[in-house]
Design a protein around this motif. Structure first.
Motif, PDB file in Angstrom:
ATOM      1  N   HIS A  94     -48.934  -6.064-113.122  1.00 11.04           N
ATOM      2  CA  HIS A  94     -48.212  -7.040-112.304  1.00 11.04           C
ATOM      3  C   HIS A  94     -47.499  -6.300-111.174  1.00 11.04           C
ATOM      4  CE1 HIS A  94     -48.542  -8.729-116.387  1.00 11.04           C
ATOM      5  NE2 HIS A  94     -48.610  -9.912-115.798  1.00 11.04           N
ATOM      6  N   HIS A  95     -47.584  -6.868-109.979  1.00  7.36           N
ATOM      7  CA  HIS A  95     -46.912  -6.263-108.830  1.00  7.36           C
ATOM      8  C   HIS A  95     -46.541  -7.371-107.856  1.00  7.36           C
ATOM      9  CE1 HIS A  95     -45.980  -3.568-105.511  1.00  7.36           C
ATOM     10  NE2 HIS A  95     -46.090  -2.538-106.349  1.00  7.36           N
ATOM     11  N   GLN A  96     -45.268  -7.483-107.551  1.00  7.18           N
ATOM     12  CA  GLN A  96     -44.795  -8.610-106.748  1.00  7.18           C
ATOM     13  C   GLN A  96     -45.208  -8.524-105.284  1.00  7.18           C
ATOM     14  OE1 GLN A  96     -40.547  -8.686-106.909  1.00  7.18           O
ATOM     15  NE2 GLN A  96     -40.280  -6.629-106.049  1.00  7.18           N
ATOM     16  N   GLU A  97     -45.619  -7.374-104.807  1.00  2.00           N
ATOM     17  CA  GLU A  97     -46.061  -7.242-103.421  1.00  2.00           C
ATOM     18  C   GLU A  97     -47.571  -7.096-103.290  1.00  2.00           C
ATOM     19  OE1 GLU A  97     -44.044  -3.916-101.809  1.00  2.00           O
ATOM     20  OE2 GLU A  97     -42.029  -4.797-101.985  1.00  2.00           O
ATOM     21  N   PRO A 151     -49.226 -13.681-109.168  1.00  2.00           N
ATOM     22  CA  PRO A 151     -48.529 -14.617-108.267  1.00  2.00           C
ATOM     23  C   PRO A 151     -47.337 -13.993-107.549  1.00  2.00           C
ATOM     24  CG  PRO A 151     -47.787 -14.991-110.496  1.00  2.00           C
ATOM     25  CD  PRO A 151     -48.779 -13.866-110.571  1.00  2.00           C
ATOM     26  N   PHE A 152     -47.306 -12.665-107.429  1.00  2.00           N
ATOM     27  CA  PHE A 152     -46.294 -11.962-106.635  1.00  2.00           C
ATOM     28  C   PHE A 152     -44.870 -12.276-107.125  1.00  2.00           C
ATOM     29  CE2 PHE A 152     -49.871 -13.320-103.932  1.00  2.00           C
ATOM     30  CZ  PHE A 152     -50.443 -12.087-103.665  1.00  2.00           C
ATOM     31  N   ALA A 183     -47.283  -0.677-115.126  1.00  2.00           N
ATOM     32  CA  ALA A 183     -48.725  -0.665-114.871  1.00  2.00           C
ATOM     33  C   ALA A 183     -49.030  -1.056-113.428  1.00  2.00           C
ATOM     34  CB  ALA A 183     -49.432  -1.613-115.838  1.00  2.00           C
ATOM     35  N   GLY A 184     -48.304  -2.041-112.898  1.00  2.00           N
ATOM     36  CA  GLY A 184     -48.517  -2.443-111.514  1.00  2.00           C
ATOM     37  C   GLY A 184     -48.206  -1.324-110.537  1.00  2.00           C
ATOM     38  N   ARG A 185     -47.113  -0.614-110.788  1.00  2.00           N
ATOM     39  CA  ARG A 185     -46.764   0.505-109.899  1.00  2.00           C
ATOM     40  C   ARG A 185     -47.807   1.615-109.972  1.00  2.00           C
ATOM     41  NH1 ARG A 185     -41.489  -1.007-111.649  1.00  2.00           N
ATOM     42  NH2 ARG A 185     -41.690   0.331-113.495  1.00  2.00           N
ATOM     43  N   GLU A 186     -48.277   1.912-111.183  1.00  2.00           N
ATOM     44  CA  GLU A 186     -49.263   2.979-111.339  1.00  2.00           C
ATOM     45  C   GLU A 186     -50.597   2.608-110.687  1.00  2.00           C
ATOM     46  OE1 GLU A 186     -49.066   6.115-112.774  1.00  2.00           O
ATOM     47  OE2 GLU A 186     -46.912   5.726-112.656  1.00  2.00           O
ATOM     48  N   MET A 187     -51.032   1.364-110.862  1.00  2.00           N
ATOM     49  CA  MET A 187     -52.301   0.944-110.271  1.00  2.00           C
ATOM     50  C   MET A 187     -52.211   0.867-108.749  1.00  2.00           C
ATOM     51  SD  MET A 187     -54.284   0.858-112.744  1.00  2.00           S
ATOM     52  CE  MET A 187     -54.094   0.933-114.528  1.00  2.00           C
ATOM     53  N   ARG A 188     -51.066   0.446-108.254  1.00  2.00           N
ATOM     54  CA  ARG A 188     -50.866   0.415-106.806  1.00  2.00           C
ATOM     55  C   ARG A 188     -50.911   1.830-106.238  1.00  2.00           C
ATOM     56  NH1 ARG A 188     -51.504  -1.877-101.949  1.00  2.00           N
ATOM     57  NH2 ARG A 188     -49.648  -1.807-100.636  1.00  2.00           N
TER      58      ARG A 188
END
Length: 459
Positions: free
Chosen positions: A162-165, A169-170, A176-181
């Protein structure tokens, strides 16, 4: 020289015209019928499945489907696999895989370009495991790009991030979102899935984008989201080359005439009594007369020769009945209604979601029942033919050429479930043999043991 460039461009566009589909299947065993139906009707070049949830069986032939090759990295509560169409030239890159993670690497050679695919499933593990996975993906991707510097890189699968940016749905960002980004920025990857891919079972949960497709060449792809397969709670992600030429495969139906069952005497009488002169030869236009004669001949054939219209697109399975088609259409319609209601923020989103869940479960049951009935009909038909007869062997060979036959098929347990793995089958056989090997001694008493002081002589 210009002609050669045009020919090269056409060849290049044709080589990129393959469809790649992706979904979290949430159990391959329970959804194998839906997967096989999708392979038959859609015929994607590659179908990637995550969260297969099965152990690595010694016999995977019951998972195979004609026209496709199965590559897998199965794990009990995770796992990924890939169905590759037989005309796709690919190679499994096992040296890039790590047994700790659910990943599958493959190199596809289109003839002019090379594409490296990495299918990933990240379970709901801790931050340390997630960091290890992203580090592995980064190192493996760099090794692959060093080995194939001109190859395009595609990472796809269920990342549970999950990543809000960055991800729909942001709303929130997790580790996990930070690592994948960070991984996407490091490898210069663009994420192409821009909608919700998970259909939550709980109404209070928010639909979000968990299934991602990241590539170094985003301009080549057009991505869409379709209804889930079987009972999965994840949507099907379809990626198609934007340069795809028109599909050359045949469409429509072909009429098959059964001449052996024709009523030839009735047809002769029909043609002999037909008013040819006023119907077909009253016009002075030869083309009109020819068309009229053709219509009469076709009419006579339809009256006295049995026929059936068979699809030539290869888009239907033998067991896929009209009831299956209606159930599948209702499922797709319910999915579209739910997506539309969610997009408009309607008040009936919850009801639309429940309607889709009911339609999906009903569709799965209808397809399973239709497939079972089809197999039962074949078995009854085989049993009705005399053993060794021409009709028996004709049907037997037809069945043999159209079904994948495992060396030992799944076995039925007493509770109605199926034993798939070699261990499960061995345990079932052991219990059956143990049950059948018991001797009924009735009321007989065991023989008396000899006294301790008695000597027993053996001849």
């Amino acid at each position: 020289m210009k002609g050669n460039k045009k020919s090269f461009a056409k060849q290049r566009l044709h080589s990129l015209s393959h469809k790649v589909h992706l979904t979290n299947i949430r159990g391959l065993h329970s959804n194998i019928v839906a997967v096989h139906h999708h392979l038959e009707t859609e015929k994607p070049a590659l179908l990637f499945l995550s969260e297969t949830q099965i152990r690595c069986p010694s016999d995977v032939s019951y998972l195979l489907y004609p026209g496709f090759t199965l590559e897998h990295n199965f794990k009990p509560r995770a796992g990924v696999c890939m169905y590759a169409r037989d005309d796709i030239c690919y190679r499994r890159l096992r040296n890039l895989e790590d047994s700790r993670f659910s990943t599958l690497w493959a190199l596809v050679d289109t003839g002019l370009d090379k594409i490296i695919y990495a299918c990933v499933y990240r379970s709901h593990s801790g931050d340390q495991e997630t960091t290890g996975l992203t580090q592995h993906l980064s190192e493996a991707a760099e090794a692959a790009q060093q080995r194939y510097p001109s190859a395009q890189l595609v990472l796809l699968g269920d990342f549970n991030a999950h990543h809000q940016e960055w991800l729909f749905p942001f709303q929130c960002t997790d580790h996990a979102g930070r690592e994948m980004r960070k991984l996407a920025l490091t490898l210069n990857l663009t994420q192409l899935v821009q909608g919700a891919t998970r259909v939550p079972d709980v109404d209070s949960h928010t639909p979000n984008c968990l299934d991602l497709l990241l590539t170094t060449d985003p301009d080549r792809y057009s991505v869409s989201i379709s209804a889930p397969l079987g009972s999965s709670d994840h949507c099907l992600v379809k990626s198609v080359s934007v340069y795809s030429p028109p599909d050359p495969s045949p469409r429509g139906t072909r009429r098959m005439w059964r001449y052996r069952s024709a009523d030839w005497d009735g047809m002769r009488s029909f043609f002999a009594c037909y008013p040819w002169q006023p119907t077909c030869f009253s016009s002075e236009d030869a083309s009109s007369c020819a068309d009229a004669v053709t219509d009469v001949l076709r009419q006579g054939m339809e009256y006295y020769i049995p026929f059936s219209d068979v699809s030539v697109s290869g888009g239907a399975l033998p067991w896929f009945s009209a009831e299956c088609g209606r159930a599948n259409a209702l499922k797709r319609a319910a999915y579209r209604a739910w997506v539309d209601s969610r997009t408009r923020n309607s008040l009936d989103v919850s009801e639309k979601k429940k309607a889709f869940n009911r339609a999906a479960k009903s569709c799965k049951k209808v397809m399973q029942r239709a497939r079972f009935d089809h197999i039962s009909r074949i078995g009854n038909k085989l049993a009705s033919y005399p053993a060794g007869s021409k009709a028996f062997w004709s049907l037997a060979k037809s069945v043999e050429s159209n079904f994948c036959r495992p060396s030992l098929p799944p076995l039925l347990r007493p509770d109605g479930s199926l034993a798939h793995t070699a261990e499960e089958k061995a345990n079932l056989f052991a219990s059956l043999f143990a049950e059948s090997s018991r001797l009924d001694s009735g009321d007989a008493s065991p023989p008396a043991a000899p006294d301790g002081g008695e000597t027993i002589y053996l001849d």
